[in-house]
Design a protein around this motif. Structure first.
Motif, PDB file in Angstrom:
ATOM      1  N   PHE A  57       0.581  -1.129   0.025  1.00  0.00           N
ATOM      2  CA  PHE A  57      -0.080   0.086   0.052  1.00  0.00           C
ATOM      3  C   PHE A  57       0.727   1.123  -0.181  1.00  0.00           C
ATOM      4  O   PHE A  57       1.757   1.334   0.579  1.00  0.00           O
ATOM      5  CB  PHE A  57      -0.890   0.067   1.192  1.00  0.00           C
ATOM      6  N   THR A  58       0.218   2.503  -0.756  1.00  0.00           N
ATOM      7  CA  THR A  58       0.835   3.675  -0.687  1.00  0.00           C
ATOM      8  C   THR A  58       0.130   4.423   0.514  1.00  0.00           C
ATOM      9  O   THR A  58      -0.817   4.200   0.820  1.00  0.00           O
ATOM     10  CB  THR A  58       0.640   4.423  -1.892  1.00  0.00           C
ATOM     11  N   ALA A  59       0.756   5.642   0.835  1.00  0.00           N
ATOM     12  CA  ALA A  59       0.291   6.292   2.030  1.00  0.00           C
ATOM     13  C   ALA A  59      -0.996   7.372   1.648  1.00  0.00           C
ATOM     14  O   ALA A  59      -1.646   7.742   2.590  1.00  0.00           O
ATOM     15  CB  ALA A  59       1.360   7.391   2.358  1.00  0.00           C
ATOM     16  N   THR A  60      -1.350   7.078   0.122  1.00  0.00           N
ATOM     17  CA  THR A  60      -2.273   7.858  -0.188  1.00  0.00           C
ATOM     18  C   THR A  60      -3.692   7.163   0.072  1.00  0.00           C
ATOM     19  O   THR A  60      -4.867   8.011   0.127  1.00  0.00           O
ATOM     20  CB  THR A  60      -2.388   8.215  -1.660  1.00  0.00           C
ATOM     21  N   THR A  61      -3.604   5.878   0.336  1.00  0.00           N
ATOM     22  CA  THR A  61      -5.025   5.228   0.497  1.00  0.00           C
ATOM     23  C   THR A  61      -5.695   5.669   2.180  1.00  0.00           C
ATOM     24  O   THR A  61      -4.822   5.891   2.820  1.00  0.00           O
ATOM     25  CB  THR A  61      -4.894   3.616   0.632  1.00  0.00           C
ATOM     26  N   THR A  62      -6.931   5.670   2.012  1.00  0.00           N
ATOM     27  CA  THR A  62      -7.610   5.691   3.238  1.00  0.00           C
ATOM     28  C   THR A  62      -7.991   4.674   4.179  1.00  0.00           C
ATOM     29  O   THR A  62      -8.341   4.696   5.164  1.00  0.00           O
ATOM     30  CB  THR A  62      -8.807   6.631   2.882  1.00  0.00           C
ATOM     31  N   ILE A  63      -7.652   3.499   3.563  1.00  0.00           N
ATOM     32  CA  ILE A  63      -7.774   2.263   4.119  1.00  0.00           C
ATOM     33  C   ILE A  63      -6.442   1.660   4.226  1.00  0.00           C
ATOM     34  O   ILE A  63      -5.805   1.244   3.168  1.00  0.00           O
ATOM     35  CB  ILE A  63      -8.920   1.295   3.412  1.00  0.00           C
ATOM     36  N   SER A  64      -6.303   0.947   5.477  1.00  0.00           N
ATOM     37  CA  SER A  64      -4.962   0.414   5.664  1.00  0.00           C
ATOM     38  C   SER A  64      -5.148  -1.082   5.848  1.00  0.00           C
ATOM     39  O   SER A  64      -5.663  -1.617   6.993  1.00  0.00           O
ATOM     40  CB  SER A  64      -4.112   0.895   6.874  1.00  0.00           C
ATOM     41  N   LEU A 121      -7.688  -1.212  -6.314  1.00  0.00           N
ATOM     42  CA  LEU A 121      -7.970  -2.820  -6.744  1.00  0.00           C
ATOM     43  C   LEU A 121      -6.997  -3.671  -6.312  1.00  0.00           C
ATOM     44  O   LEU A 121      -6.889  -4.851  -5.716  1.00  0.00           O
ATOM     45  CB  LEU A 121      -8.697  -2.788  -8.213  1.00  0.00           C
ATOM     46  N   MET A 122      -5.641  -3.001  -6.741  1.00  0.00           N
ATOM     47  CA  MET A 122      -4.364  -3.827  -6.596  1.00  0.00           C
ATOM     48  C   MET A 122      -4.094  -4.230  -5.047  1.00  0.00           C
ATOM     49  O   MET A 122      -3.624  -5.067  -4.552  1.00  0.00           O
ATOM     50  CB  MET A 122      -3.101  -3.403  -7.397  1.00  0.00           C
ATOM     51  N   LYS A 123      -4.353  -3.274  -4.169  1.00  0.00           N
ATOM     52  CA  LYS A 123      -4.124  -3.309  -3.047  1.00  0.00           C
ATOM     53  C   LYS A 123      -5.235  -4.130  -2.366  1.00  0.00           C
ATOM     54  O   LYS A 123      -4.730  -4.997  -1.266  1.00  0.00           O
ATOM     55  CB  LYS A 123      -4.224  -1.879  -2.194  1.00  0.00           C
ATOM     56  N   LEU A 124      -6.475  -4.150  -2.701  1.00  0.00           N
ATOM     57  CA  LEU A 124      -7.384  -4.816  -2.209  1.00  0.00           C
ATOM     58  C   LEU A 124      -7.275  -6.306  -2.477  1.00  0.00           C
ATOM     59  O   LEU A 124      -7.616  -7.044  -1.616  1.00  0.00           O
ATOM     60  CB  LEU A 124      -8.703  -4.370  -2.625  1.00  0.00           C
ATOM     61  N   LEU A 152      -7.559  -9.357   0.022  1.00  0.00           N
ATOM     62  CA  LEU A 152      -8.629 -10.523  -0.021  1.00  0.00           C
ATOM     63  C   LEU A 152      -7.946 -11.927  -0.060  1.00  0.00           C
ATOM     64  O   LEU A 152      -8.346 -12.921   0.341  1.00  0.00           O
ATOM     65  CB  LEU A 152      -9.606 -10.530  -1.286  1.00  0.00           C
ATOM     66  N   GLU A 153      -6.738 -11.995  -0.695  1.00  0.00           N
ATOM     67  CA  GLU A 153      -5.899 -13.396  -0.642  1.00  0.00           C
ATOM     68  C   GLU A 153      -5.563 -13.853   0.546  1.00  0.00           C
ATOM     69  O   GLU A 153      -5.570 -15.017   0.842  1.00  0.00           O
ATOM     70  CB  GLU A 153      -4.829 -13.200  -1.705  1.00  0.00           C
TER      71      GLU A 153
END
Length: 234
Positions: free
Chosen positions: A34-41, A208-211, A215-216
């Motif tokens: 993840f990058t720091a820009t996401t709102t979900i960690s 989507l790539m972070k998600l 999920l895996e």
């Protein structure tokens, strides 16, 4: 270093060999997580003390990921968007046929293909079938999505369209998660919900790539809702 030590402990103890390949892949992906820009960690790996939650019996069972459509997988508009759109569908309205311009969220094709390797993939949208079915035909050329549910399958609660996950998996709610940018959509089963930032026109979006990495990880939990609980606790 911490991830490497955890990985070595798994090998040394011969734990959960049925998911060995998965963890190798996960560790290779950690460096680009993840990058720091996401709102979900989302967590980059499962903690060592969480391995007690895993059960190889469940890793051999097909789990279900339920996906929202609009602002989760695509953004659609009746006006030509300010960014390049991917395709257009024609939808019947009371006033006639109207063009709808659709922008796919970056990484959508790879996201669906990777999910399809391990999960049963379902789309549950509050969109009308005439519109949503055309969009799904365009984005799912390889037939990854096994089931489609539209607005007529939603429940209306206090003026909002709510998705009842039991319509997809019955009472086996521990085997399913829903990804939706609108938490009220899964208010009947909030513990099954995985939030995602709404997508409009950011062509650099990488959610989507972070998600898919998260999920895996969820796949190997005995109850996938425990993974979501861990996510919210971090």
């Amino acid at each position: 270093m911490g991830n490497q030590m955890a990985y070595e402990r798994i090998i040394e103890n011969n734990l959960f060999m049925s998911i060995y390949t998965f963890h190798c892949r996960l560790l290779r992906c950690v460096s680009r997580f993840f990058t720091a820009t996401t709102t979900i960690s989302y967590p980059t790996t499962t903690r060592h003390d969480d391995y007690t939650k895993l059960d190889t019996e469940y890793t051999n069972t097909k789990r279900t990921i339920i996906l929202d459509l609009d602002e989760t997988l695509v953004h659609s508009t009746t006006q030509i968007p300010g960014v390049r759109y991917d395709f257009m569908v024609m939808v019947k309205m009371e006033s006639g046929v109207m063009p709808i311009f659709v922008v796919k969220r970056p990484g959508l094709t790879e996201f669906l293909e990777r999910l399809g390797e391990s999960f049963q993939v379902v789309v549950f949208t509050a969109g009308l079938e005439d519109y949503a079915s055309q969009v799904l035909d365009k984005i799912d050329r390889k037939g990854v999505i096994s089931q489609r549910l539209y607005r007529d399958s939603c429940r209306e609660v206090k003026g909002r369209y709510v998705k009842d996950l039991s319509m997809v998996v019955g009472e086996d709610l521990g085997s399913a998660l829903i990804v939706d940018d609108n938490p009220s959509s899964y208010s009947l089963q909030p513990e099954n919900g995985v939030p995602i930032k709404a997508f409009v026109d950011d062509l650099k979006d990488q959610e989507l790539m972070k998600l898919v990495e998260f999920l895996e990880i969820c796949y190997v939990y005995e109850d996938m809702r425990d993974a979501v609980q861990d996510l919210m606790a971090n």
